[in-house]
Motif scaffolding. Structure first.
Motif, mmCIF file in Angstrom:
data_model
loop_
_atom_site.group_PDB
_atom_site.id
_atom_site.type_symbol
_atom_site.label_atom_id
_atom_site.label_comp_id
_atom_site.label_asym_id
_atom_site.label_seq_id
_atom_site.Cartn_x
_atom_site.Cartn_y
_atom_site.Cartn_z
ATOM 1 N N VAL A 178 0.881 -1.174 0.000
ATOM 2 C CA VAL A 178 0.000 0.000 0.000
ATOM 3 C C VAL A 178 0.913 1.216 0.000
ATOM 4 O O VAL A 178 1.785 1.335 0.866
ATOM 5 C CB VAL A 178 -0.930 0.038 1.236
ATOM 6 N N GLY A 199 -1.781 3.365 8.835
ATOM 7 C CA GLY A 199 -0.859 2.461 9.508
ATOM 8 C C GLY A 199 -1.560 1.539 10.490
ATOM 9 O O GLY A 199 -1.207 0.352 10.608
ATOM 10 N N LEU A 248 -3.326 -1.262 8.666
ATOM 11 C CA LEU A 248 -2.400 -2.248 8.089
ATOM 12 C C LEU A 248 -1.542 -2.958 9.131
ATOM 13 O O LEU A 248 -0.748 -3.841 8.778
ATOM 14 C CB LEU A 248 -1.486 -1.557 7.075
ATOM 15 N N PHE A 276 3.657 -1.066 3.974
ATOM 16 C CA PHE A 276 3.090 0.269 3.865
ATOM 17 C C PHE A 276 4.200 1.252 3.526
ATOM 18 O O PHE A 276 5.088 1.493 4.334
ATOM 19 C CB PHE A 276 2.394 0.645 5.171
ATOM 20 N N CYS A 284 5.256 5.147 2.341
ATOM 21 C CA CYS A 284 4.802 6.533 2.365
ATOM 22 C C CYS A 284 5.829 7.428 1.681
ATOM 23 O O CYS A 284 6.989 7.482 2.099
ATOM 24 C CB CYS A 284 4.581 6.999 3.805
ATOM 25 N N VAL A 315 4.594 3.127 9.403
ATOM 26 C CA VAL A 315 4.999 2.837 8.018
ATOM 27 C C VAL A 315 6.153 1.844 8.000
ATOM 28 O O VAL A 315 6.927 1.744 8.957
ATOM 29 C CB VAL A 315 5.408 4.129 7.273
#
Length: 344
Positions: A145, A164, A167, A174, A176, A194
């Motif tokens: 993601v 966050g 997930l 994750f 970012c 993250v």
């Protein structure tokens, strides 16, 4: 003629202390950090000093920072590196948003051609990802993601910490893209939850040519450039001149009260908008003022052509941007504003 630079989301000028640090390094150092002799040792010490400063800015461990040539490479390493590694295990589902930086979207296009399924999350009229859509589209085999911290065109801030949390117990990584948020908002990787975070030097008064990717220890990924440097995930001799500048720029951030500075800038921005609105009541606001980067203001002037306005302002000594610096050479409508439902 007085010049006014209003394109800081594109790049920032070099801070005097950063320039001094670079000059000091250039005058006394030239070793390859991979060399075993004393020249190499001194270069390694400078490299690891810079790594420590970058890590401190986002509350990470030094060992979790990989140096790159900039934000674009950091994004590519995160998306292609994690995606291809997961793809070998049969996990080829990725979630992202339609308002990501072009460097993200291009990487997603590459993975789509390699057989990955890429789905885009719904956003609201402010350009903020809808969390319920993430929960709906998240699948057991979702590998990655990727959602940016703040948009480079509108300044809209995403709910990264909430994403966050969603997930936290999922196997998906994750990522970012925090290139635009660095120095303007809190980016504690542990609080945000993250697994990967992209950063860039030239957005925080550092030099171009240096970036970083935060990689949580548990993340599995393939390199884009094979080699022994950066834990085997980013081969090639490091750009030491830019890295020491990056480290110094991060050091300056650590000395600054970011919240106080952002309040000052926000007051200036909001006052500027009100003055423009009084003079040009027909302008349209695309930046959500209550949840956006303090320095960013995205406006529409319906009666005027964008390129003509940009060049007219430039002739008057005022530098602005029509959109992302990585796609501003294009005359196509902004993909960010289009995704938000704005019409050209």
């Amino acid at each position: 003629m007085r010049q006014v630079y209003l394109d800081y989301n594109s790049t920032t000028p070099l801070a005097p202390k950063v320039k001094k640090k670079i000059e000091e390094y250039m005058n006394g150092q030239f070793g390859n950090p991979s060399s075993l002799h004393s020249f190499g040792l001194r270069a390694r010490e400078e490299r690891e000093w810079a790594r420590e400063k970058v890590a401190q800015v986002i509350s990470a461990k030094d060992s979790e920072i990989l140096f790159t040539s900039g934000g674009t490479e950091a994004n590519a390493l995160a998306i292609l590196g994690v995606g291809r590694k997961a793809g070998k295990e049969g996990r080829k589902h990725i979630l992202s948003s339609p308002i990501e930086h072009p460097s993200i979207l291009k990487c997603l296009e590459v993975l789509q051609k390699e057989g990955f399924q890429v789905e885009f999350l719904r956003i609201n009229q402010d350009g903020v990802v809808q969390l319920e859509d993430l929960e709906k589209k998240l699948l057991p085999h979702t590998a990655l993601v990727t959602v940016m911290a703040a948009n480079n065109e509108t300044g809209a801030i995403q709910a990264i910490q909430e994403i966050g949390r969603i997930l936290k117990d999922h196997s998906a990584c994750f990522h970012c893209d925090a290139v635009q948020g660095l120095g303007k908002m809190d980016l504690d990787v542990n609080m945000l939850g993250v697994d990967l975070m992209s950063l860039s030097s030239h957005k925080i008064y550092g030099p171009m040519g240096a970036g970083a990717l935060y990689v949580r220890k548990s993340v599995k990924m393939d390199p884009l450039i094979p080699g022994h440097q950066e834990k085997g995930l980013r081969g090639g001799t490091e750009n030491m001149i830019s890295l020491v500048g990056f480290g110094e720029a991060c050091g300056l951030l650590l000395e600054k009260d970011i919240h106080k500075e952002q309040r000052r800038i926000r007051d200036l921005r909001d006052g500027f908008y009100q003055a423009l609105k009084e003079r040009f009541p027909f302008i349209r606001l695309n930046t959500p003022l209550d949840h956006s980067l303090a320095n960013t203001l995205n406006l529409e002037f319906p009666r005027w052509e964008g390129e003509r306005l940009l060049f007219a302002l430039d002739m008057a000594g005022i530098a602005v941007s029509l959109g992302s610096a990585c796609s501003s050479g294009s005359l196509s409508p902004s993909h960010v504003l289009t995704a938000m439902g704005r019409t050209p």
